[in-house]
Write an enzyme that holds these catalytic residues in place. Structure first.
Site, PDB file in Angstrom:
ATOM      1  N   LYS A 121     109.022  27.081  12.424  1.00 49.80           N
ATOM      2  CA  LYS A 121     108.519  28.428  12.163  1.00 49.80           C
ATOM      3  C   LYS A 121     107.034  28.352  11.838  1.00 49.80           C
ATOM      4  O   LYS A 121     106.629  27.670  10.896  1.00 49.80           O
ATOM      5  CB  LYS A 121     109.296  29.057  10.993  1.00 49.80           C
ATOM      6  CG  LYS A 121     108.802  30.436  10.607  1.00 49.80           C
ATOM      7  CD  LYS A 121     109.796  31.152   9.699  1.00 49.80           C
ATOM      8  CE  LYS A 121     109.253  32.483   9.218  1.00 49.80           C
ATOM      9  NZ  LYS A 121     110.196  33.214   8.370  1.00 49.80           N
ATOM     10  N   ASP A 226     114.132  41.131   1.815  1.00 38.60           N
ATOM     11  CA  ASP A 226     114.080  41.483   3.233  1.00 38.60           C
ATOM     12  C   ASP A 226     115.458  41.182   3.824  1.00 38.60           C
ATOM     13  O   ASP A 226     115.576  40.682   4.940  1.00 38.60           O
ATOM     14  CB  ASP A 226     113.003  40.663   3.941  1.00 38.60           C
ATOM     15  CG  ASP A 226     112.376  41.434   5.098  1.00 38.60           C
ATOM     16  OD1 ASP A 226     112.792  42.586   5.345  1.00 38.60           O
ATOM     17  OD2 ASP A 226     111.487  40.881   5.764  1.00 38.60           O
TER      18      ASP A 226
HETATM   19  P1  ADP Z   1     109.823  36.512  10.166  1.00 37.22           P
HETATM   20  O1  ADP Z   1     109.536  36.019   8.788  1.00 37.22           O
HETATM   21  O2  ADP Z   1     108.594  36.602  10.957  1.00 37.22           O
HETATM   22  O3  ADP Z   1     110.665  37.763  10.171  1.00 37.22           O
HETATM   23  P2  ADP Z   1     112.204  34.940  10.689  1.00 37.22           P
HETATM   24  O4  ADP Z   1     112.346  33.743   9.807  1.00 37.22           O
HETATM   25  O5  ADP Z   1     113.023  36.120  10.300  1.00 37.22           O
HETATM   26  O6  ADP Z   1     110.684  35.349  10.865  1.00 37.22           O
HETATM   27  O7  ADP Z   1     112.577  34.494  12.172  1.00 37.22           O
HETATM   28  C1  ADP Z   1     112.451  35.356  13.275  1.00 37.22           C
HETATM   29  C2  ADP Z   1     113.556  35.098  14.280  1.00 37.22           C
HETATM   30  O8  ADP Z   1     113.529  33.732  14.688  1.00 37.22           O
HETATM   31  C3  ADP Z   1     114.939  35.300  13.694  1.00 37.22           C
HETATM   32  O9  ADP Z   1     115.367  36.627  13.835  1.00 37.22           O
HETATM   33  C4  ADP Z   1     115.786  34.358  14.512  1.00 37.22           C
HETATM   34  O10 ADP Z   1     116.145  34.940  15.740  1.00 37.22           O
HETATM   35  C5  ADP Z   1     114.835  33.219  14.806  1.00 37.22           C
HETATM   36  N1  ADP Z   1     115.013  32.107  13.854  1.00 37.22           N
HETATM   37  C6  ADP Z   1     114.346  31.922  12.700  1.00 37.22           C
HETATM   38  N2  ADP Z   1     114.748  30.812  12.068  1.00 37.22           N
HETATM   39  C7  ADP Z   1     115.700  30.262  12.849  1.00 37.22           C
HETATM   40  C8  ADP Z   1     116.493  29.080  12.756  1.00 37.22           C
HETATM   41  N3  ADP Z   1     116.399  28.240  11.737  1.00 37.22           N
HETATM   42  N4  ADP Z   1     117.376  28.835  13.764  1.00 37.22           N
HETATM   43  C9  ADP Z   1     117.482  29.671  14.825  1.00 37.22           C
HETATM   44  N5  ADP Z   1     116.744  30.777  14.972  1.00 37.22           N
HETATM   45  C10 ADP Z   1     115.859  31.089  14.010  1.00 37.22           C
HETATM   46 MG    MG Z   2     112.549  38.003   9.569  1.00 36.83          MG
END
Ligand code: ADP
Ligand code: MG
Length: 491
Positions: A121, A226
């Protein structure tokens, strides 16, 4: 965001040295003059200017002559630095396709040497809500620069710390693997965001599990803030995993009750709308009370908050009070940006745009960035984000300068932790520069060649390059200029 990691494979040790010098320069300069980068990087024979051309070409730095002539590290440049550090550390070996794009992040698959796929991420605070934030934030209104690279790094550090602590306490979250700069590596969740799920076998059970999680989190002293269908992953067995933690707050936060109620409300609303789960569902739950309409929903006041003190534990995790306050300022003022996207938003930036997994063969060197200073990590990397280490960190990270090509000013302490980005140029830098940049590129190349020649001549004649004597006068602690800049950088 398109992340072409191929360029990464061809970047040399010197390229990374100069890129790192930019990052350091940006701790207290919005735009970093080439001369300063040259001094920090300390490459011989005007090497910095040669490298600069390549960095510009790969859009890892951006030329900016609006206030004075200089350069800025781009988001892509920062991504490359983080990836390189993590690859060199053996955390992963290749980068795959983009699997998600969040409100303020890009998520990619990465794979380890033994082909285990993880999630990476990349935080990018302020990306979508940046303009709104810019106009309303008091603490930014009087600044000309908005330090969002710094915030992105804080977000990553916080997310890593919280994910680790929650995992250790048995919460269903991804396994926190590592973090560096604005990048967090975690286990890949097998499943889909709940927002994509149209049907559930047992919506009642899932609903209860999710509400139970919000209550249990509060019992441990935390509120997600959130907690909604975008940040809940669900697999084929309808097992839940919670993601996305940078905005979490303690139950002692002054708005804790509002945040708690909002999390609960989001879940109620979603389940009502998507799975027709009406509020008639009226079962008794821990910490619930009637809302006056005969419905029972968890209430903040009746949650027994004695079960844990994860919030306090986290305060000791390396994520300092000062950093927490800075993040909270951001969260408070960005409250309306709270994952209020439509389902379509996720398509915007090419989710699923597959970038074939490419092996990254990157030369090892010692250019690094302090990263997560969690008690559990045993990195031995000097410097941390913590308040106490903030100063030594910037000192220890200064690149060693070779005597030639340096005029001694490279010892300038880069005290501020912040990395400055101007407000005007937010979303697209480093990702797509305009095509009419070509003309400017030719000009720049000419100029860089000239600067390089000057630097070589200066090194031969043991003279300081004229440009560094005259063009940019901020040379260290003593000058008024640098005092002002340090001041500006303080939060
Ligand atoms: P933000 O903080 O920008 O909202 P998120 O952590 O919610 O970011 O991640 C955005 C998207 O990425 C999630 O909705 C999911 O689809 C995907 N995602 C995030 N972390 C993971 C993970 N560990 N494994 C698989 N998909 C992930
Ligand atoms: Mg998110």
């Amino acid at each position: 965001m398109k992340l072409d990691v191929n360029a990464l494979r061809y970047l040399t040790k010197d390229d990374f040295r100069v890129l790192t010098a930019f990052q350091m320069g940006m701790r207290n300069h919005e735009i970093v003059p080439a001369e300063l980068v040259d001094r920090i990087a300390g490459l011989k024979h005007g090497g910095t200017y040669k490298v600069l051309r390549d960095l510009l070409k790969n859009k890892l730095v951006h030329h900016d002559a609006t206030k004075y002539d200089g350069y800025r590290l781009t988001y892509l440049g920062y991504v490359f630095l983080a990836i390189k550090t993590l690859v060199n550390r053996g955390v992963f070996a290749s980068v795959g396709r983009q699997i998600g794009v969040g409100k303020e992040s890009d998520i990619f698959e990465v794979a380890t040497e033994d082909a285990t796929v993880l999630a990476m991420k990349l935080h990018r605070l302020g990306r979508t809500s940046f303009r709104a934030v810019k106009s309303k934030r008091d603490y930014l209104r009087h600044r000309r620069s908005f330090n969002w690279l710094y915030l992105s790094r804080l977000a990553a550090l916080k997310e890593f710390a919280f994910m680790k602590a929650l995992g250790d306490h048995g919460f269903p979250v991804p396994t926190a693997v590592d973090c560096n700069r604005h990048c967090v590596i975690m286990s890949l969740v097998q499943g889909y965001p709940l927002v994509q799920v149209k049907e559930l076998q047992n919506p009642d059970d899932v609903f209860d599990t999710i509400l139970g999680l919000i209550v249990r989190l509060a019992e441990h002293g935390l509120i997600h803030c959130d907690f909604n269908e975008f940040n809940i992953m669900i697999d084929d067995d309808e097992k839940i995993t919670v993601i996305d933690f940078p905005q979490m707050v303690s139950v002692s936060h002054r708005n804790a009750q509002i945040f708690f109620d909002r999390d609960i409300e989001c879940i109620y609303k979603f389940f009502n709308k998507r799975f027709n789960l009406t509020s008639e569902k009226n079962e008794e739950q821990d910490g619930s009370e009637s809302d006056g309409e005969g419905n029972s929903r968890p209430s903040f006041l009746s949650v027994k908050k004695a079960a844990g003190s994860l919030d306090k534990e986290l305060a000791a995790s390396g994520f300092t009070r000062k950093e927490q306050v800075e993040m909270e300022k951001y969260i408070d003022e960005d409250a309306e940006g709270h994952d209020s996207r439509s389902d379509d938003d996720d398509d915007e930036e090419g989710v699923g745009d597959a970038v074939p997994i490419d092996s990254l063969k990157i030369g090892q060197d010692h250019i690094d960035e302090p990263d997560c200073n969690l008690a559990s990590r045993d990195s031995g990397v000097p410097g941390t984000f913590s308040e106490e280490h903030g100063k030594s960190c910037s000192g220890e990270n200064r690149l060693e300068c070779s005597p030639s090509g340096s005029n001694g000013d490279a010892k300038e302490p880069l005290e501020s932790e912040g990395m400055m980005f101007s407000q005007e140029n937010d979303d697209n830098e480093g990702i797509s520069l305009d095509d009419d940049d070509d003309e400017e590129d030719a000009e720049l190349t000419k100029k860089l060649n000239k600067q390089r020649k000057k630097a070589i001549a200066a090194a031969h004649g043991r003279r300081r390059p004229v440009s560094s004597r005259n063009a940019y006068k901020d040379k260290g602690k003593g000058t008024m200029n640098s005092k002002i800049q340090r001041q500006v950088c303080k939060w």
